[in-house]
Design an enzyme around this catalytic site. Structure first.
Site, short mmCIF file in Angstrom:
data_model
loop_
_atom_site.label_atom_id
_atom_site.label_comp_id
_atom_site.label_asym_id
_atom_site.label_seq_id
_atom_site.Cartn_x
_atom_site.Cartn_y
_atom_site.Cartn_z
N ARG A 193 1.06 -6.48 1.13
CA ARG A 193 2.07 -6.97 2.26
C ARG A 193 3.49 -6.58 2.71
NH1 ARG A 193 -1.77 -10.07 1.26
NH2 ARG A 193 -1.20 -9.68 -0.91
N THR A 194 4.20 -6.46 1.25
CA THR A 194 5.69 -5.79 1.57
C THR A 194 5.58 -4.49 2.15
OG1 THR A 194 6.26 -7.23 -0.54
CG2 THR A 194 7.81 -5.76 0.13
N LYS A 209 6.44 12.57 -13.98
CA LYS A 209 6.93 13.84 -14.84
C LYS A 209 8.19 13.35 -15.56
CE LYS A 209 5.43 17.00 -11.29
NZ LYS A 209 5.72 18.03 -10.08
N ARG A 253 10.48 -1.03 -4.46
CA ARG A 253 10.08 -1.89 -5.36
C ARG A 253 10.04 -1.18 -6.70
NH1 ARG A 253 4.91 -5.56 -4.59
NH2 ARG A 253 6.41 -6.68 -3.46
N HIS A 286 13.09 -11.05 -4.92
CA HIS A 286 12.40 -10.40 -3.77
C HIS A 286 13.01 -11.04 -2.53
CE1 HIS A 286 9.36 -8.51 -1.66
NE2 HIS A 286 8.32 -8.94 -1.98
#
Lengths: 319, 167
Positions: free
Chosen positions: A58-59, A87, A108, A139
């Site tokens: 969703r985000t 890496k 995120r 959030h």
């Protein structure tokens, strides 16, 4: 963010936002939701980087949808796989690079504090950072869409009784929602969770200075009849030291159809999604179930936010 | 010249000619951490007296440090760390066996780059080019120690419980 020299367009913690700023986003979200076609070209020529170290449906997709609907473009990654992070590239180096590719970065990351660090790095390049979730910390954009949804149905953000149920300790959406609501005066919160998954100490410390009244409730049945909002979060099996304990207690934090019969007609049931079995499918058909509308509001709220953040001049945005 | 001297009933640490005395160090045992903060070890070229677990009317037990010829520069560089460890204690400056100044050690407003964050999921504990940054919460200086809050991960903790994280 405790750093007054940083560009105020960074959206890292709702704790740092003023009531006025949140209200502005709510007002703008109403405008966009009611007249979505009026904003088609607002961000034409602008690029949004979506930097997702963790899975998201969703985000990430609602940010993408929001940017496309505003006439802008998106680029980015949705996991560490296939990037230089695999890496061993650091967050700071990745953000430095993205700051030269895009006009705004949505991040995120699994670590708490990642948003603050990213904002400090991107600040040098004049590029705002929006947190799409930083570990269990906050959030903020989820809270903005949650608060908009509450306002949409109840037409007010104070004098409300909210039940919060599930994993309250590791839920960044719960923390941000409570920080956000604490800006709007007196609300009563009833927390329903396993003792090991209660609200974070830091959150309780901060909220003790606000008008939010928090009460622990043993079960949803005790409080359901009084609630205006029931906000449910997913119990995560991995948070329990013993899987047997999870299986034993999970039923106590599920919404049951018969409980909702005790609720007020204007109760709204919310969930940041994804849900597993804490809300059975049968509840979806009840008029109180608003979680899919809530998810839809994520697009409009993020449109309002992106419009504000990308088009506003430095220092002005968060107020 | 300072030296340890005994009479029949007690052990006496003589006055120092030049240097500093830090008294009322609590909790007992903290003096070793102060030496580390001041970067003083066996290579320090002057005498250092460390008294641990000394009876104190006010506090029960305390530590006392006497350090000869400590440079003021070294001391001032370490004041923030000392403030984290023993805010409220005094540094007494000695010249020619006389007390010439007393300075109360204050808690710093911010602790930047002084210790690692005890937050296990804090971004500052990853391999990043970042200095830790803590706000000192406005709580009374006490035996229990100062409370710090990480400006990155928001973790609130008592510095006394995480002394080993001092850098």
């Amino acid at each position: 963010m405790n750093d007054s020299n940083l560009d105020k367009r960074h959206i890292i913690r709702i704790r740092d936002m003023s009531e006025e700023f949140i209200q502005t986003i709510i007002d703008e979200t109403y405008q966009i939701k009611n007249h979505p076609n009026d904003f088609n070209d607002v961000l034409k020529g602008k690029i949004l980087a979506l930097a997702f170290w963790e899975p998201s449906t969703r985000t990430r997709l609602s940010f993408e949808s929001a940017m496309l609907r505003l006439g802008g473009q998106t680029m980015g990654f949705s996991s560490q796989s296939g990037t230089s992070i695999e890496k061993g590239e650091s967050l700071s180096d990745t953000i430095t690079m993205l700051a030269s590719y895009a006009h705004c970065i949505v991040l995120r990351h699994p670590k708490r504090g990642s948003g603050v660090l990213a904002a400090k790095v991107a600040d040098k390049y004049g590029v705002p950072v929006i947190s799409g979730g930083s570990g269990s910390q906050e959030h903020p954009t989820q809270a903005l869409l949650d608060i908009f949804t509450i306002h949409e149905y109840h037409k007010r953000l104070s004098g409300l009784k909210l039940g919060i149920m599930g994993d309250l300790r590791y839920s960044r959406t719960i923390s941000s929602l409570l920080y956000g609501l604490s800006k709007f005066g007196k609300n009563e919160i009833y927390s329903i969770s396993h003792p090991s998954l209660g609200l974070q100490e830091e959150l309780l410390f901060d909220l003790s200075e606000t008008q939010l009244e928090i009460t622990t409730s043993a079960s949803l049945t005790d409080v359901i009849a009084d609630l205006d909002v029931l906000y449910v979060t997913r119990l995560q099996k991995e948070r329990f030291p013993d899987p047997m304990l999870y299986n034993k207690v999970k039923g106590a934090y599920q919404v049951q159809l018969e409980m909702i019969r005790l609720a007020k007609d204007d109760l709204i049931i919310m969930h940041p999604l994804p849900r597993v079995d804490e809300i059975p499918y049968g509840v979806d058909r009840l008029p109180q179930a608003k979680y899919f509308e809530q998810a839809k509001n994520g697009v409009y709220t993020r449109m309002a936010l992106l419009k504000r953040i990308i088009t506003d001049s430095k220092q002005k945005a968060r107020g | 010249m300072e030296e340890l001297k005994t009479n029949e009933k007690q052990l006496i640490v003589k006055k120092i000619d030049n240097g500093i005395v830090i008294d009322h160090i609590r909790p007992p045992g903290r003096a070793f951490h102060l030496l580390k903060a001041l970067n003083i070890d066996e290579n320090y070229p002057h005498s250092v007296f460390v008294a641990i677990n000394v009876p104190s009317k006010k506090y029960g037990r305390k530590d006392v440090l006497k350090i000869r010829n400590v440079s003021e520069d070294l001391l001032h560089q370490s004041l923030d760390v000392l403030g984290l460890l023993i805010a409220g204690s005094n540094i007494v400056y000695i010249e020619n066996y006389e007390v010439v100044k007393k300075e109360k050690i204050k808690a710093p407003e911010r602790a930047i780059g002084l210790m690692s964050c005890p937050g296990i999921s804090c971004i500052t504990n990853l391999r990043e080019d970042v200095e830790t940054d803590f706000i000192i919460l406005p709580i009374q200086e006490s035996l229990e120690g100062l409370k710090l809050r990480c400006t990155y991960c928001d973790k609130i903790f008592n510095v006394q419980e995480h002394i080993s994280l001092l850098l």
